[in-house]
Design a protein around this motif. Structure first.
Motif, mmCIF file in Angstrom:
data_model
loop_
_atom_site.group_PDB
_atom_site.id
_atom_site.type_symbol
_atom_site.label_atom_id
_atom_site.label_comp_id
_atom_site.label_asym_id
_atom_site.label_seq_id
_atom_site.Cartn_x
_atom_site.Cartn_y
_atom_site.Cartn_z
ATOM 1 N N ILE A 63 0.870 -1.174 0.000
ATOM 2 C CA ILE A 63 0.000 0.000 0.000
ATOM 3 C C ILE A 63 0.905 1.221 0.000
ATOM 4 O O ILE A 63 1.835 1.305 0.791
ATOM 5 C CB ILE A 63 -0.915 0.048 1.244
ATOM 6 N N GLU A 64 0.646 2.144 -0.925
ATOM 7 C CA GLU A 64 1.421 3.388 -1.004
ATOM 8 C C GLU A 64 0.494 4.571 -0.807
ATOM 9 O O GLU A 64 -0.621 4.589 -1.330
ATOM 10 C CB GLU A 64 2.102 3.517 -2.366
ATOM 11 N N PHE A 65 0.974 5.559 -0.063
ATOM 12 C CA PHE A 65 0.222 6.789 0.165
ATOM 13 C C PHE A 65 0.941 7.937 -0.526
ATOM 14 O O PHE A 65 2.164 8.046 -0.435
ATOM 15 C CB PHE A 65 0.118 7.111 1.660
ATOM 16 N N ASN A 66 0.186 8.779 -1.199
ATOM 17 C CA ASN A 66 0.739 9.970 -1.826
ATOM 18 C C ASN A 66 -0.062 11.163 -1.311
ATOM 19 O O ASN A 66 -1.249 11.274 -1.589
ATOM 20 C CB ASN A 66 0.649 9.865 -3.354
ATOM 21 N N PHE A 67 0.601 12.025 -0.535
ATOM 22 C CA PHE A 67 -0.058 13.199 0.031
ATOM 23 C C PHE A 67 0.219 14.406 -0.850
ATOM 24 O O PHE A 67 1.368 14.705 -1.150
ATOM 25 C CB PHE A 67 0.488 13.506 1.428
ATOM 26 N N ASN A 68 -0.827 15.100 -1.246
ATOM 27 C CA ASN A 68 -0.688 16.364 -1.946
ATOM 28 C C ASN A 68 -1.175 17.431 -0.976
ATOM 29 O O ASN A 68 -2.365 17.653 -0.815
ATOM 30 C CB ASN A 68 -1.513 16.382 -3.234
ATOM 31 N N VAL B 36 -3.976 10.153 -1.898
ATOM 32 C CA VAL B 36 -4.208 9.189 -2.973
ATOM 33 C C VAL B 36 -3.498 7.893 -2.593
ATOM 34 O O VAL B 36 -2.334 7.904 -2.176
ATOM 35 C CB VAL B 36 -3.677 9.726 -4.321
ATOM 36 N N VAL B 37 -4.212 6.787 -2.725
ATOM 37 C CA VAL B 37 -3.700 5.480 -2.347
ATOM 38 C C VAL B 37 -3.540 4.607 -3.586
ATOM 39 O O VAL B 37 -4.393 4.616 -4.474
ATOM 40 C CB VAL B 37 -4.661 4.796 -1.347
ATOM 41 N N SER B 38 -2.444 3.866 -3.615
ATOM 42 C CA SER B 38 -2.228 2.842 -4.634
ATOM 43 C C SER B 38 -1.924 1.544 -3.892
ATOM 44 O O SER B 38 -1.365 1.569 -2.797
ATOM 45 C CB SER B 38 -1.055 3.219 -5.538
ATOM 46 N N PHE B 39 -2.286 0.422 -4.481
ATOM 47 C CA PHE B 39 -2.027 -0.844 -3.794
ATOM 48 C C PHE B 39 -1.866 -1.982 -4.793
ATOM 49 O O PHE B 39 -2.290 -1.889 -5.942
ATOM 50 C CB PHE B 39 -3.139 -1.172 -2.797
ATOM 51 N N THR C 286 -3.525 -4.654 -9.292
ATOM 52 C CA THR C 286 -2.810 -3.412 -9.031
ATOM 53 C C THR C 286 -3.745 -2.245 -9.316
ATOM 54 O O THR C 286 -4.359 -2.191 -10.366
ATOM 55 C CB THR C 286 -1.558 -3.307 -9.933
ATOM 56 N N VAL C 287 -3.840 -1.341 -8.355
ATOM 57 C CA VAL C 287 -4.703 -0.178 -8.492
ATOM 58 C C VAL C 287 -3.909 1.062 -8.100
ATOM 59 O O VAL C 287 -3.228 1.060 -7.069
ATOM 60 C CB VAL C 287 -5.963 -0.297 -7.602
ATOM 61 N N GLU C 288 -3.986 2.081 -8.921
ATOM 62 C CA GLU C 288 -3.289 3.337 -8.643
ATOM 63 C C GLU C 288 -4.282 4.477 -8.605
ATOM 64 O O GLU C 288 -5.256 4.490 -9.358
ATOM 65 C CB GLU C 288 -2.231 3.592 -9.699
ATOM 66 N N GLY C 289 -4.018 5.433 -7.730
ATOM 67 C CA GLY C 289 -4.742 6.692 -7.767
ATOM 68 C C GLY C 289 -6.143 6.716 -7.176
ATOM 69 O O GLY C 289 -7.011 7.374 -7.710
ATOM 70 N N VAL C 290 -6.365 5.989 -6.077
ATOM 71 C CA VAL C 290 -7.666 6.033 -5.410
ATOM 72 C C VAL C 290 -7.639 7.188 -4.406
ATOM 73 O O VAL C 290 -6.865 7.177 -3.460
ATOM 74 C CB VAL C 290 -7.980 4.715 -4.682
ATOM 75 N N GLU C 291 -8.478 8.186 -4.628
ATOM 76 C CA GLU C 291 -8.533 9.329 -3.724
ATOM 77 C C GLU C 291 -9.388 8.957 -2.517
ATOM 78 O O GLU C 291 -10.506 8.482 -2.664
ATOM 79 C CB GLU C 291 -9.119 10.549 -4.424
ATOM 80 N N ILE C 292 -8.833 9.179 -1.330
ATOM 81 C CA ILE C 292 -9.532 8.836 -0.095
ATOM 82 C C ILE C 292 -10.107 10.096 0.519
ATOM 83 O O ILE C 292 -9.405 11.087 0.720
ATOM 84 C CB ILE C 292 -8.577 8.152 0.920
ATOM 85 N N GLY C 293 -11.380 10.060 0.817
ATOM 86 C CA GLY C 293 -12.037 11.162 1.493
ATOM 87 C C GLY C 293 -12.283 12.373 0.616
ATOM 88 O O GLY C 293 -12.567 13.440 1.095
ATOM 89 N N GLY C 294 -12.192 12.210 -0.688
ATOM 90 C CA GLY C 294 -12.367 13.335 -1.581
ATOM 91 C C GLY C 294 -13.633 13.305 -2.233
ATOM 92 O O GLY C 294 -14.564 13.673 -2.510
#
Length: 120
Positions: A86-91, A98-101, A112-120
């Motif tokens: 699981i990777e977290f990318n904070f902007n 944004v989470v990728s896993f 593989t999933v990239e770019g899931v915005e959490i709470g947006g």
């Protein structure tokens, strides 16, 4: 399982007047994205579905708690056997997470999933 394909914002995809369909690892990935987008308790027919988005808000948020919450959400999909990464990318400018896993399905397929915005 064969299901209707959704785009990145959750709208049904249509091409040449026909619904697009997906199956296999792409369909499992779509299901995982949908689970992560649901606030736990939001859907009255299944109040346990989704994740607690409050765990991703505010100061002092624990990376371990966020990772555990994402993992518990992904494991709600019965076709996911293990969550590998699981990777977290904070902007910070956009105040966006944004989470990728990467996960492994019960049949050994890699999801593989990239770019899931959490709470947006």
């Amino acid at each position: 399982m064969l299901t209707i394909k959704l785009d990145d914002v959750g709208d049904i995809e249509v091409a040449s007047g026909k619904l697009l369909m997906i199956s296999g690892p792409d369909e499992i990935a779509q299901s995982c994205r949908l689970i992560l987008g649901v606030q736990k308790g939001e859907w009255f027919l299944n109040p346990d579905l989704g994740i607690d988005h409050q765990k991703f808000l505010g100061k002092g948020v624990s990376r371990d708690e966020m990772q555990d919450e994402i993992m518990s959400g992904l494991l709600q999909e019965p076709r996911i056997q293990t969550v590998n990464a699981i990777e977290f990318n904070f902007n910070r400018q956009l105040r966006q997470l944004v989470v990728s896993f990467t996960a492994t399905g019960v049949n050994g397929e890699v999801i593989t999933v990239e770019g899931v915005e959490i709470g947006g």
